[in-house]
Motif scaffolding. Structure first.
Motif, PDB file in Angstrom:
ATOM      1  N   ALA A 173       0.833  -1.210   0.000  1.00 34.24           N
ATOM      2  CA  ALA A 173       0.000   0.000   0.000  1.00 34.24           C
ATOM      3  C   ALA A 173       0.866   1.258   0.000  1.00 34.24           C
ATOM      4  N   ASP A 174       1.972   1.228   0.746  1.00 37.03           N
ATOM      5  CA  ASP A 174       2.843   2.404   0.837  1.00 37.03           C
ATOM      6  C   ASP A 174       3.608   2.665  -0.457  1.00 37.03           C
ATOM      7  N   HIS A 175       3.993   1.594  -1.153  1.00 36.63           N
ATOM      8  CA  HIS A 175       4.885   1.741  -2.308  1.00 36.63           C
ATOM      9  C   HIS A 175       4.177   1.686  -3.650  1.00 36.63           C
ATOM     10  N   ASP A 176       2.878   1.382  -3.658  1.00 46.79           N
ATOM     11  CA  ASP A 176       2.113   1.354  -4.906  1.00 46.79           C
ATOM     12  C   ASP A 176       2.727   0.380  -5.921  1.00 46.79           C
ATOM     13  N   TRP A 177       3.164  -0.783  -5.435  1.00 47.61           N
ATOM     14  CA  TRP A 177       3.682  -1.808  -6.328  1.00 47.61           C
ATOM     15  C   TRP A 177       2.551  -2.465  -7.114  1.00 47.61           C
ATOM     16  N   THR A 178       2.894  -3.053  -8.249  1.00 46.63           N
ATOM     17  CA  THR A 178       2.041  -4.032  -8.905  1.00 46.63           C
ATOM     18  C   THR A 178       2.610  -5.393  -8.535  1.00 46.63           C
ATOM     19  N   ALA A 179       1.772  -6.288  -8.029  1.00 45.51           N
ATOM     20  CA  ALA A 179       2.279  -7.557  -7.521  1.00 45.51           C
ATOM     21  C   ALA A 179       1.431  -8.717  -8.018  1.00 45.51           C
ATOM     22  N   LEU A 180       2.128  -9.802  -8.343  1.00 47.71           N
ATOM     23  CA  LEU A 180       1.486 -11.043  -8.752  1.00 47.71           C
ATOM     24  C   LEU A 180       2.059 -12.147  -7.862  1.00 47.71           C
ATOM     25  N   LEU A 181       1.191 -12.849  -7.132  1.00 48.86           N
ATOM     26  CA  LEU A 181       1.600 -13.805  -6.106  1.00 48.86           C
ATOM     27  C   LEU A 181       1.079 -15.195  -6.428  1.00 48.86           C
ATOM     28  N   ILE A 182       1.979 -16.189  -6.369  1.00 49.31           N
ATOM     29  CA  ILE A 182       1.563 -17.585  -6.374  1.00 49.31           C
ATOM     30  C   ILE A 182       1.449 -18.042  -4.921  1.00 49.31           C
ATOM     31  N   THR A 183       0.355 -18.709  -4.597  1.00 53.02           N
ATOM     32  CA  THR A 183       0.195 -19.231  -3.246  1.00 53.02           C
ATOM     33  C   THR A 183      -0.724 -20.443  -3.267  1.00 53.02           C
ATOM     34  N   HIS A 184      -0.507 -21.360  -2.309  1.00 55.63           N
ATOM     35  CA  HIS A 184      -1.447 -22.455  -2.064  1.00 55.63           C
ATOM     36  C   HIS A 184      -2.415 -22.100  -0.941  1.00 55.63           C
ATOM     37  N   ASP A 185      -2.173 -20.968  -0.288  1.00 55.60           N
ATOM     38  CA  ASP A 185      -2.915 -20.576   0.902  1.00 55.60           C
ATOM     39  C   ASP A 185      -4.073 -19.660   0.505  1.00 55.60           C
ATOM     40  N   VAL A 186      -5.282 -20.187   0.570  1.00 51.13           N
ATOM     41  CA  VAL A 186      -6.465 -19.416   0.177  1.00 51.13           C
ATOM     42  C   VAL A 186      -6.623 -18.179   1.048  1.00 51.13           C
ATOM     43  N   ARG A 187      -6.399 -18.323   2.333  1.00 56.83           N
ATOM     44  CA  ARG A 187      -6.542 -17.167   3.237  1.00 56.83           C
ATOM     45  C   ARG A 187      -5.526 -16.086   2.886  1.00 56.83           C
TER      46      ARG A 187
END
Length: 231
Positions: A173-187
Motif C-alpha cells: 500500500a505504501d509503495h504502490d507496487w504491482t504484484a502477482l503472487l503464487i500461493t497455495h494458501d487461500v486465506r
C-alpha cells in the motif's frame, strides 16, 4: 481512459513435448493491483510465472508485460558467506550497478524492512521471517515495476507467515507496487489480493477470476476452496 494492463495473457498455452501444462490461459493485471494465482500442486503456476518473467515462451498465445519485473522465488536464496547488506545488493550488482552504490541503495531500505542493525549479520543469524524480508528487499531495490512472488512465505510457520502477510500488505500500500503472487494458501490470497485467479488441474485453465470482497472473506475463502477441489 482505462489503464493499460501491466501484465496481459491472451490464450497462453504451454507444452513440454507431449505434456500440456497450460491451456488457453487469459487474464490481465492492472497497474498497482495485487493479484494472486492459486491452483492445485503441479497445475503450472511456476511455469506461468516463468513466461511472465520472460524466462520461457508460450507454445501458443501471447504474454505481454509492460515495464520490468523482479522475481522472488520460494526460497530466499541468500548466500551464506555474504552479509545481509551484500545479499540485498546482489541483484543491483548483477545488473551492473557499482558495488558501493548498490550497497548504499539497499541500506536505505533496511529500516522499512525491519532489518536496521542487521546489515553486517550473516543469513544464519536471522530468523526465517527476517530472511524472507531480506529476500524481498533484494527484489524491491532493483526498482522494477512489477513484483512476481512465488510462494515467498510457504516455508514459514503460521504465526510468522501471518505477520509477514500483514507486513507485505502494508508495504504494498505504501509503495504502490504491482504484484502477482503464487500461493497455495487461500486465506493468504484473500488477505493480500484485489483479485484471485483460480487455475484448474493440469493442463491448467482459468477456472474463475474472483474479485476480493474484504467484508465477506470467510464466504470467499470457502468458495475458493470449493473451486480448488472441483474436478
Amino acid at each position: 481512459m482505462a489503464n493499460t494492463p501491466v501484465v496481459h495473457l491472451e490464450h497462453v498455452s504451454k507444452s513440454f513435448g507431449q505434456l500440456t501444462v497450460l491451456k488457453d490461459v487469459s487474464f490481465s493485471v492492472e497497474p498497482g493491483e495485487f493479484v494472486s494465482i492459486i491452483g492445485p500442486s503441479g497445475a503450472g503456476k511456476s511455469t506461468l510465472f516463468n513466461i511472465i518473467a520472460g524466462l520461457d515462451t508460450p507454445t501458443s498465445g501471447r504474454a505481454t508485460v509492460g515495464g520490468t519485473t523482479a522475481y522472488m522465488p520460494q526460497k530466499d536464496l541468500l548466500f551464506p558467506w555474504r552479509t545481509i547488506l551484500d545479499n540485498t545488493a546482489l541483484g543491483l550488482e548483477v545488473q551492473g550497478t557499482p558495488k558501493k552504490e548498490a550497497r548504499a541503495r539497499a541500506r536505505e531500505l533496511f529500516p522499512q524492512f525491519g532489518l536496521d542493525g542487521f546489515e553486517d549479520a550473516l543469513p544464519f543469524e536471522l530468523s526465517g521471517g527476517m530472511r524472507q524480508r531480506a529476500a524481498l528487499l533484494r527484489t524491491v531495490v532493483q526498482g522494477k515495476s512489477t513484483l512476481l512472488l512465488d510462494e515467498p512465505f510457504g516455508a514459514l510457520d503460521s504465526l510468522t507467515r501471518t505477520d509477514l502477510q500483514n507486513w507485505l500488505k502494508a508495504m504494498w500500500a505504501d509503495h504502490d507496487w504491482t504484484a502477482l503472487l503464487i500461493t497455495h494458501d487461500v486465506r493468504e490470497a484473500v488477505t493480500l489480493s484485489d483479485r484471485v485467479v483460480v487455475l484448474g488441474p493440469r493442463p491448467a485453465v482459468v477456472r474463475e477470476i474472483v474479485d476480493v470482497d474484504k467484508q465477506a472473506s470467510t464466504e470467499l475463502e470457502l468458495h475458493l476452496l470449493e473451486l480448488l477441489h472441483e474436478r
